[in-house]
Design an enzyme around this catalytic site. Structure first.
Site, PDB file in Angstrom:
ATOM      1  N   HIS A 392       0.856  -1.198   0.000  1.00 34.43           N
ATOM      2  CA  HIS A 392       0.000   0.000   0.000  1.00 34.43           C
ATOM      3  C   HIS A 392       0.894   1.252   0.000  1.00 34.43           C
ATOM      4  CE1 HIS A 392      -3.971   1.896   0.525  1.00 34.43           C
ATOM      5  NE2 HIS A 392      -3.249   2.872   1.058  1.00 34.43           N
ATOM      6  N   ALA A 393       0.674   2.138  -0.958  1.00 37.38           N
ATOM      7  CA  ALA A 393       1.568   3.280  -1.158  1.00 37.38           C
ATOM      8  C   ALA A 393       1.613   4.192   0.065  1.00 37.38           C
ATOM      9  CB  ALA A 393       1.112   4.083  -2.371  1.00 37.38           C
ATOM     10  N   HIS A 422       0.110  11.787  -6.087  1.00 39.24           N
ATOM     11  CA  HIS A 422      -0.485  11.925  -4.744  1.00 39.24           C
ATOM     12  C   HIS A 422       0.601  11.815  -3.664  1.00 39.24           C
ATOM     13  CE1 HIS A 422      -3.504  11.108  -1.491  1.00 39.24           C
ATOM     14  NE2 HIS A 422      -2.507  10.355  -1.023  1.00 39.24           N
ATOM     15  N   GLU A 423       1.416  10.785  -3.767  1.00 35.97           N
ATOM     16  CA  GLU A 423       2.443  10.561  -2.732  1.00 35.97           C
ATOM     17  C   GLU A 423       3.448  11.710  -2.696  1.00 35.97           C
ATOM     18  OE1 GLU A 423       2.092   8.403  -0.489  1.00 35.97           O
ATOM     19  OE2 GLU A 423       0.442   7.367  -1.462  1.00 35.97           O
ATOM     20  N   HIS A 426       2.489  14.490  -0.457  1.00 31.53           N
ATOM     21  CA  HIS A 426       2.902  14.321   0.949  1.00 31.53           C
ATOM     22  C   HIS A 426       4.387  14.678   1.102  1.00 31.53           C
ATOM     23  CE1 HIS A 426      -0.804  12.390   2.202  1.00 31.53           C
ATOM     24  NE2 HIS A 426      -0.660  11.381   1.377  1.00 31.53           N
ATOM     25  N   GLU A 450      -3.737  15.055   2.453  1.00 28.32           N
ATOM     26  CA  GLU A 450      -4.181  14.183   1.364  1.00 28.32           C
ATOM     27  C   GLU A 450      -4.498  14.963   0.093  1.00 28.32           C
ATOM     28  OE1 GLU A 450      -3.750  11.150   1.568  1.00 28.32           O
ATOM     29  OE2 GLU A 450      -3.435  10.997   3.731  1.00 28.32           O
ATOM     30  N   HIS A 551      -7.205   0.572   5.654  1.00 26.35           N
ATOM     31  CA  HIS A 551      -7.166   1.580   6.707  1.00 26.35           C
ATOM     32  C   HIS A 551      -7.888   1.153   7.991  1.00 26.35           C
ATOM     33  CE1 HIS A 551      -6.419   3.438   2.834  1.00 26.35           C
ATOM     34  NE2 HIS A 551      -5.853   4.463   3.429  1.00 26.35           N
ATOM     35  N   TYR A 561      -9.779  11.680   3.718  1.00 27.65           N
ATOM     36  CA  TYR A 561      -9.835  11.524   2.258  1.00 27.65           C
ATOM     37  C   TYR A 561     -11.105  12.163   1.693  1.00 27.65           C
ATOM     38  CZ  TYR A 561      -6.120   8.109   3.078  1.00 27.65           C
ATOM     39  OH  TYR A 561      -4.959   7.494   3.471  1.00 27.65           O
TER      40      TYR A 561
HETATM   41  O1  X8Z Z   1      -4.448   5.307   1.000  1.00 31.78           O
HETATM   42  C1  X8Z Z   1      -4.374   6.119   0.099  1.00 31.78           C
HETATM   43  C2  X8Z Z   1      -3.026   6.585  -0.446  1.00 31.78           C
HETATM   44  C3  X8Z Z   1      -2.080   6.757   0.637  1.00 31.78           C
HETATM   45  S1  X8Z Z   1      -2.510   8.071   1.722  1.00 31.78           S
HETATM   46  C4  X8Z Z   1      -2.471   5.581  -1.418  1.00 31.78           C
HETATM   47  N1  X8Z Z   1      -5.502   6.615  -0.475  1.00 31.78           N
HETATM   48  C5  X8Z Z   1      -6.823   6.188  -0.056  1.00 31.78           C
HETATM   49  C6  X8Z Z   1      -7.068   4.718  -0.373  1.00 31.78           C
HETATM   50  O2  X8Z Z   1      -6.295   4.127  -1.143  1.00 31.78           O
HETATM   51  O3  X8Z Z   1      -8.043   4.164   0.136  1.00 31.78           O
HETATM   52  C7  X8Z Z   1      -5.551   7.619  -1.537  1.00 31.78           C
HETATM   53  C8  X8Z Z   1      -7.005   7.764  -1.867  1.00 31.78           C
HETATM   54  C9  X8Z Z   1      -7.790   7.059  -0.813  1.00 31.78           C
HETATM   55 ZN    ZN Z   2      -2.169  10.027   0.972  1.00 32.66          ZN
END
Ligand code: X8Z
Ligand code: ZN
Length: 669
Positions: A392-393, A422-423, A426, A450, A551, A561
């Site tokens: 997960h990024a 996106h990354e 951050h 975010e 998450h 988000y």
């Molecule tokens: O978790 C993330 C990023 C890292 S902050 C990859 N995002 C959420 C997800 O993947 O559920 C970005 C958009 C929503």
């Molecule tokens: Zn993020």
């Protein structure tokens, strides 16, 4: 147990330190060690310590402690084994213990008369815990073990089919869901298969809730959700209403998109394409129904108009890199099997680096600094073949002075490209506020963090994509506008109710209104209410479907988000104005505009040093989050969708998996 502790540090960074974004980005402040616990870095508070002295000590401790904590977390996430897990867990236990003591001491100061920075730092310390840990050392330890176990269960999660079909990881399951050629039954099996990974987390999650709630109460809050809502520079009690207000602004747009999508699914799958007006979860091309971009083949408004096949272009580039490497090596026939694997890996790595540099060039084009050399030497850009990692990024500040890294398993496709942008949002935020005291090294609020990179993604217009050679010169026509808007809406509009519902579920779980025996029913009730999405079949309490989203076991608050998906349109509009853009908002691309860059950077440099309303005002002129920029941006698409949906009975009612409290029918807006 493979990746058991891998996510722990990220999940627990309570308040003292800003750990990796995408795991969590809270600020925090450290404290004195409690007796009888793991050793702490800092000694007990000196007698008579003033608030200023205390804040200075907390900041100093953050500087000293961050590298050790982040190194342990980094190894835990990129070299999953029992040694890295042990070291990571020890660092985390020490950190949480210290943080609890700091929070306690912060509460002892009367803030009247303190200088503004000290008062702000004390405030942040008291409200920034995403994992409130109990004081009791045995319970604190139990909590870290549970978080670790849940994270590990997710990280190592695999769908293992019967017979000799083997096991599939999240990447492989996602590929089945994304593939337009997958059959209805294959989609259903893959979706249900992934949701087996969270069944074992259910008991742990229940205990996790009890333990963090105890920690929250000891910090003076009603429950953990109350702590999470406290970090927005407004009364926690007002925050839910504020999020509801924002959702109310954009809900009609979402409902039009939902209706259009459902009709297309019915056209493809017949009556299986809709469940009481809701979209079946396994048919959206995404495990969580948060991004519908993979449905492009059936949702594309005008076939072949203004082709935006970014993925195709990236795949071609990667193949070209491979061909060149192979030809330099004398041809594939000259290579052993092992050398062939190695050369593929090299091509993947070179392509991932090229994509990252493309994203970096957007930021440097705005006048922001080049990334430090160590970003490229120390980041993890592709999935290693020799060990387990958390794919997960995420973006990491390794210390408090600009040592930054990214961790991703980059593949050459459009979604991954936008995730890199996106990354780097951050990463550039970390760099912008690195000269602030550590306690202010954080986003104005977590939704700001975010939104930084996603604002840049909005600027990835067809014109921009053409300028970097990923699409041909864009078509200019009303049809091309609708195609381009639809492409953005499948990522940004589809996401909105998902961004809201996850924490609606967790807030209910934390405050007890969702009882453990109702976890799954309540999850689907909220999916139905907000998203108009229904499960693939009956989902009883033997499942724990919330846990199949990163998450939840990773304990990353999610409302950030949702807020980001509102805020990024406000940021975008302001930067477009700053760049002198004229014409419809959605045509704005502020790439290479120094004025936009200067304003963005100035906003980012503020970090968490002042209430977010002030920071927002400096950029946009207003102090409120506001969905009207979303509506302005998508105005052509909304009009088009309303036209398409004319005569259809939009809206939905909860169906087969009837929730305990039926959600009201949602009429089309
Ligand atoms: O978790 C993330 C990023 C890292 S902050 C990859 N995002 C959420 C997800 O993947 O559920 C970005 C958009 C929503
Ligand atoms: Zn993020």
């Amino acid at each position: 147990m493979k990746s058991q502790r891998a996510l722990l540090a990220l999940a627990i960074s309570a308040s003292l330190l800003a750990l990796a974004a995408c795991n969590k980005t809270d600020t925090a402040a450290p404290a004195a060690p409690a007796a009888g616990t793991a050793p702490a870095t800092s000694a007990a508070a000196p007698a008579g310590e003033t608030a200023d002295q205390f804040v200075a000590r907390v900041n100093k401790t953050a500087v000293e402690m961050t590298p050790e904590l982040t190194s342990a977390a980094w190894l835990g996430a990129t070299y999953i084994n029992s040694d890295s897990q042990r070291l990571e867990a020890l660092a985390n236990e020490r950190y949480l213990t210290l943080n609890n003591a700091f929070v306690e001491q912060a509460k002892s100061y009367d803030v009247t008369g303190l200088n503004a920075d000290t008062a702000r730092a004390l405030h942040l310390l008291k409200v920034s815990a995403s994992l409130p840990a109990p004081r009791d050392p045995a319970k604190l330890k139990e909590l870290t073990e549970i978080v670790s176990r849940m994270g590990g269960t997710y990280g190592a999660g695999k769908w293992c089919q019967d017979g000799d079909k083997g096991c599939k990881d999240i990447g492989q399951v996602s590929e089945i869901l994304a593939n337009p050629a997958s059959s209805y039954d294959d989609l259903k099996a893959a979706w249900e298969g992934w949701h087996t990974i969270s069944v074992p987390m259910r008991k742990d999650y229940q205990r996790f809730v009890e333990l963090t709630n105890e920690g929250a109460r000891e910090m003076g809050f009603a429950n953990t959700g109350d702590v999470w809502r406290a970090g927005y520079d407004m009364p926690a009690a007002d925050f839910q209403a504020e999020a509801d207000r924002l959702w109310g602004q954009v809900q009609p747009l979402y409902e039009q998109l939902q209706c259009y999508t459902r009709e297309k699914l019915v056209a493809k799958y017949g009556e299986q394409g809709s469940v009481d007006g809701m979209i079946p979860a396994h048919l959206t091309g995404n495990l969580w129904q948060q991004d519908w971009g993979n449905l492009w083949p059936i949702l594309q408004p005008y076939d072949g108009v203004g082709s935006l096949d970014v993925t195709g272009a990236l795949e071609k580039q990667r193949d070209a890199i491979l061909s060149e490497l192979v030809s330099d090596a004398g041809g594939m026939g000259k290579l052993t099997a092992a050398e062939q694997v190695e050369i593929e890996r090299k091509a993947d790595y070179q392509m991932a680096t090229r994509m990252t540099k493309l994203a970096e060039s957007f930021y440097t084009g705005l006048g922001m600094p080049a990334l430090p050399e160590t970003f490229y030497t120390d980041s993890m850009l592709v999935q290693p073949r020799d060990r387990e990692v958390v794919c997960h990024a995420s973006a990491w500040p390794m210390n408090t002075s600009g040592d930054v890294r990214m961790k991703m398993c980059i593949k050459p496709n459009e979604e991954e490209l936008t995730t890199i942008y996106h990354e780097l949002g951050h990463i550039y935020y970390y760099l912008a506020y690195k000269d602030k005291p550590p306690m202010f090294q954080n986003g104005a609020h977590d939704g700001f963090h975010e939104a930084i990179g996603d604002t840049i993604v909005l600027s990835m217009t067809p014109d921009y994509l053409a300028s970097i050679g990923l699409v041909d010169k864009p078509a200019v026509s009303d049809e091309a506008v609708i195609n381009s808007q639809m492409r953005m809406a499948l990522a940004k509009v589809a996401f909105l109710p998902f961004g809201l519902m996850i924490d609606r579920w967790r807030w209910g779980v934390f405050d007890g209104s969702i009882a453990p025996e109702n976890y799954n029913a309540a999850w689907w009730e909220l999916k139905a209410k907000y998203q108009g999405v229904a499960p693939s079949g009956a989902r009883g309490e033997e499942f724990f479907d919330a846990g199949a989203k990163y998450h939840v076991p990773g304990n990353t608050p999610y409302t950030r988000y949702f807020l980001s998906h509102i805020l990024q349109f406000q940021f975008y509009k302001s930067l477009c104005d700053a760049s002198g853009h004229t014409g419809p908002l959605y045509t704005c691309n502020f790439a290479n505009n120094p004025e936009a860059g200067k304003r963005y950077w100035a906003m980012m440099q503020r970090g968490a040093s002042q209430p977010w309303q002030q920071t927002l005002k400096e950029l946009t002129g207003g102090e409120q989050m506001d969905g009207s920029a979303v509506l302005e941006y998508f105005a052509p698409l909304q009009t088009w969708l309303v036209e398409q949906n004319k005569g259809k009975s939009c809206g939905w009612t909860p169906g087969g998996n009837a929730p305990a409290t039926p959600a009201p029918a949602t009429p089309a807006g």
